[in-house]
Design a protein around this motif. Structure first.
Motif, PDB file in Angstrom:
ATOM      1  N   VAL A 311       0.846  -1.193   0.000  1.00 19.22           N
ATOM      2  CA  VAL A 311       0.000   0.000   0.000  1.00 19.22           C
ATOM      3  C   VAL A 311       0.888   1.251   0.000  1.00 19.22           C
ATOM      4  O   VAL A 311       0.640   2.227  -0.720  1.00 19.22           O
ATOM      5  CB  VAL A 311      -0.958  -0.007   1.217  1.00 19.22           C
ATOM      6  N   VAL A 333      -6.323   5.913   4.692  1.00 17.62           N
ATOM      7  CA  VAL A 333      -6.479   4.453   4.597  1.00 17.62           C
ATOM      8  C   VAL A 333      -6.500   3.848   6.003  1.00 17.62           C
ATOM      9  O   VAL A 333      -7.368   3.025   6.319  1.00 17.62           O
ATOM     10  CB  VAL A 333      -5.318   3.837   3.784  1.00 17.62           C
ATOM     11  N   SER A 337      -9.830   1.953   7.864  1.00 13.95           N
ATOM     12  CA  SER A 337      -9.807   0.596   8.382  1.00 13.95           C
ATOM     13  C   SER A 337     -10.138   0.599   9.880  1.00 13.95           C
ATOM     14  O   SER A 337     -10.861  -0.256  10.372  1.00 13.95           O
ATOM     15  CB  SER A 337      -8.446  -0.036   8.114  1.00 13.95           C
ATOM     16  N   ILE A 346      -5.600  -3.901   5.773  1.00 10.98           N
ATOM     17  CA  ILE A 346      -5.189  -2.864   4.821  1.00 10.98           C
ATOM     18  C   ILE A 346      -4.396  -3.504   3.685  1.00 10.98           C
ATOM     19  O   ILE A 346      -3.274  -3.952   3.869  1.00 10.98           O
ATOM     20  CB  ILE A 346      -4.369  -1.776   5.532  1.00 10.98           C
ATOM     21  N   ALA A 351      -7.084  -0.074  -0.141  1.00 15.77           N
ATOM     22  CA  ALA A 351      -6.608   1.303  -0.325  1.00 15.77           C
ATOM     23  C   ALA A 351      -7.193   1.902  -1.591  1.00 15.77           C
ATOM     24  O   ALA A 351      -7.673   3.035  -1.598  1.00 15.77           O
ATOM     25  CB  ALA A 351      -5.084   1.335  -0.367  1.00 15.77           C
ATOM     26  N   LYS A 354     -10.698   3.017  -1.180  1.00 11.62           N
ATOM     27  CA  LYS A 354     -10.918   4.182  -0.317  1.00 11.62           C
ATOM     28  C   LYS A 354     -10.350   5.469  -0.897  1.00 11.62           C
ATOM     29  O   LYS A 354     -10.880   6.549  -0.661  1.00 11.62           O
ATOM     30  CB  LYS A 354     -10.285   3.939   1.067  1.00 11.62           C
TER      31      LYS A 354
END
Ligand code: ADP
Ligand code: MG
Length: 458
Positions: A311, A333, A337, A346, A351, A354
């Motif tokens: 991520v 992010v 979560s 995550i 990611a 979102k």
């Protein structure tokens, strides 16, 4: 435009913050906060607290969390202002019976405290900022010695304010008796104007203003470009500057541009800057972006497993020119979560789902065409010249810059980019990219020119 803060969205923000700090801290400090109003033009987001000691402490400890949570819920970054107000004042402001005016006392605390979070320890050094970092540290170690004044410049969100606070914090730690004052140029202006416009106490107010700024050992003045065109402020700043400079006090100035590009007062002031120490900050390269994000995630206690590292890579890939935006993407992010009752893991997919602003709009709005158009506009050439084979420098150079930007700002491959420049070979594109990148390294003037086009696109 000022408008009341929507209560439902504020509740959502509270939830995000709740996920970031302990329960008891949340109940003590955060839940008593009352939303007042936000101002999209000024970028301010005002909250109130009925107890003044709490307002102070919240500012010192939780401002970053609050700002990040607000950014994630309201989808933009605001400067959060926390003032001390009575219940009645809060009610009147919410109902627009009175206008919210920050008192000098409020603003003193809001704007001048050094943020303890910004230190040299948590400033990641890369090739983009190592000079600025080194000189800042040298100034902090021995103020008013070799590098005075220090002038830090660079685009928005690249760490200028961070470095200034780091200098201030370091000096206060090493020389606790020194008077260190950090001020945004905006606040400097506001205060000066408040003094000038006070018909009854004008003189005494002006005197205390002068006294305050001209008696410090270290003055850190942020975003000096703000005083451009404001004659009274520039003049006052000029005198402040000279007084401090002549007494061999340290002055640190930041700006989004190099001094030669600022139209500051007369040349007297500008010439002072030019001969002095200039430290520029460029956008970080990929490795530095990853290092900043990892550091940030560690600070927030994240477990850096493979998914999370991916991520981080993803965000570092996408957000290239602004560390603030990059950090805000990461924080969003994490908060998404945390607030979800299922506490989803995550991952890259999470990611992407979102951070739709980054993954959708960025991809779709920045294309070879928009880049070419922006570059043409900047250099005053025609769109057709981009696709042509004309080799004169006046066309070749903008074309190379546009190719470089397509490489940097879109996901297109070299052959695809070549295609959209009238069917050029991918080696031509590669050559252009390398050439521009090289020149940006050797000429900060050129680098800034390219970045200004980049910024205009975002
Ligand atoms: P500017 O004043 O240049 O607009 P800031 O100093 O406010 O930028 O930086 C924006 C955010 O990015 C801050 O949270 C800051 O801590 C972070 N940041 C920028 N550069 C770095 C860096 N090199 N290492 C760690 N954090 C950074
Ligand atoms: Mg700043």
């Amino acid at each position: 435009m000022r408008e009341p803060i929507d209560q439902a969205k504020w509740d959502e923000t509270l939830n995000v913050i709740k996920g970031m700090i302990t329960d008891v801290s949340y109940r003590t400090w955060i839940s008593p906060l009352k939303p007042l109003e936000k101002d999209d033009e000024q970028g301010t987001f005002s909250l109130a607290c009925t107890e003044s000691f709490k307002a102070n402490l919240i500012r010192q400890r939780y401002l970053t969390e609050i700002e990040n949570a607000v950014a994630s819920v309201f989808d933009r970054k605001y400067r959060v202002i926390i003032s001390h107000k009575s219940d009645e004042e809060i009610k009147n402001i919410r109902e627009k019976k009175t206008i919210l005016k920050p008192t000098p006392e409020d603003s003193f605390r809001e704007e001048y405290y050094l943020n303890p979070r910004y230190t040299f320890d948590n400033f990641i050094v890369g090739s983009n900022n190592n000079y600025a970092h080194a000189i800042s540290l040298a100034v902090a170690e021995s103020p008013a010695d070799t590098y005075n004044p220090l002038f830090i410049y660079g685009g928005s969100g690249l760490g200028k304010t961070h470095l200034m606070h780091a200098i201030g914090n370091f000096i206060l730690q090493k020389y606790p008796s020194k008077k260190v004052l950090y001020v945004s140029s905006e606040m400097f202006t506001t205060e000066l104007i408040a003094a000038l416009n006070d018909p009854t106490n004008r003189n005494s107010k002006l005197n205390s203003f002068k006294e305050k700024y001209r008696t410090v050992d270290v003055l850190l003045i942020d975003d000096i470009q703000f005083i451009e065109g404001k004659d009274a402020t520039q003049l006052e700043f000029f005198h402040t500057f000279n007084t401090l400079y002549n007494q061999q006090k340290q002055i640190v100035i930041s700006s989004d541009r190099q001094p030669s590009k600022l139209t500051l007062l007369d040349d007297r002031l500008r010439s002072r800057f030019q001969s002095d120490i200039l430290a520029d900050i460029q956008p970080p390269d990929f490795e530095t972006r990853v290092a900043i994000l990892r550091h940030k995630a560690e600070e927030e206690g994240q477990n850096l497993d493979d998914d999370f590292l991916q991520v981080i890579d993803l965000i570092a890939e996408k957000v290239k020119f602004n560390v603030r935006e990059m950090e805000s993407a990461l924080t969003r992010v994490i908060s998404f979560s945390a607030v979800d009752k299922d506490k989803p893991k995550i991952t890259v997919a999470f990611a992407k789902s979102k951070l739709t602003d980054i993954f959708d709009s960025r991809d779709s709005t920045i294309t070879c065409e928009t880049i070419k158009t922006a570059v043409c506009k900047k250099y005053g050439i025609k769109l057709a010249d981009m696709d042509s084979k004309k080799r004169n420098r006046e066309y070749a150079r903008p074309r190379q810059i546009a190719m470089y930007l397509c490489r940097e700002m879109t996901d297109l491959s070299l052959p695809q980019i070549g295609q959209s420049f009238g069917g050029k070979d991918h080696t031509t594109v590669l050559h252009a990219c390398n050439k521009v990148a090289e020149e940006m390294k050797t000429s900060s003037f050129f680098a800034e020119e390219v970045h200004s086009i980049q910024e205009s696109l975002q």
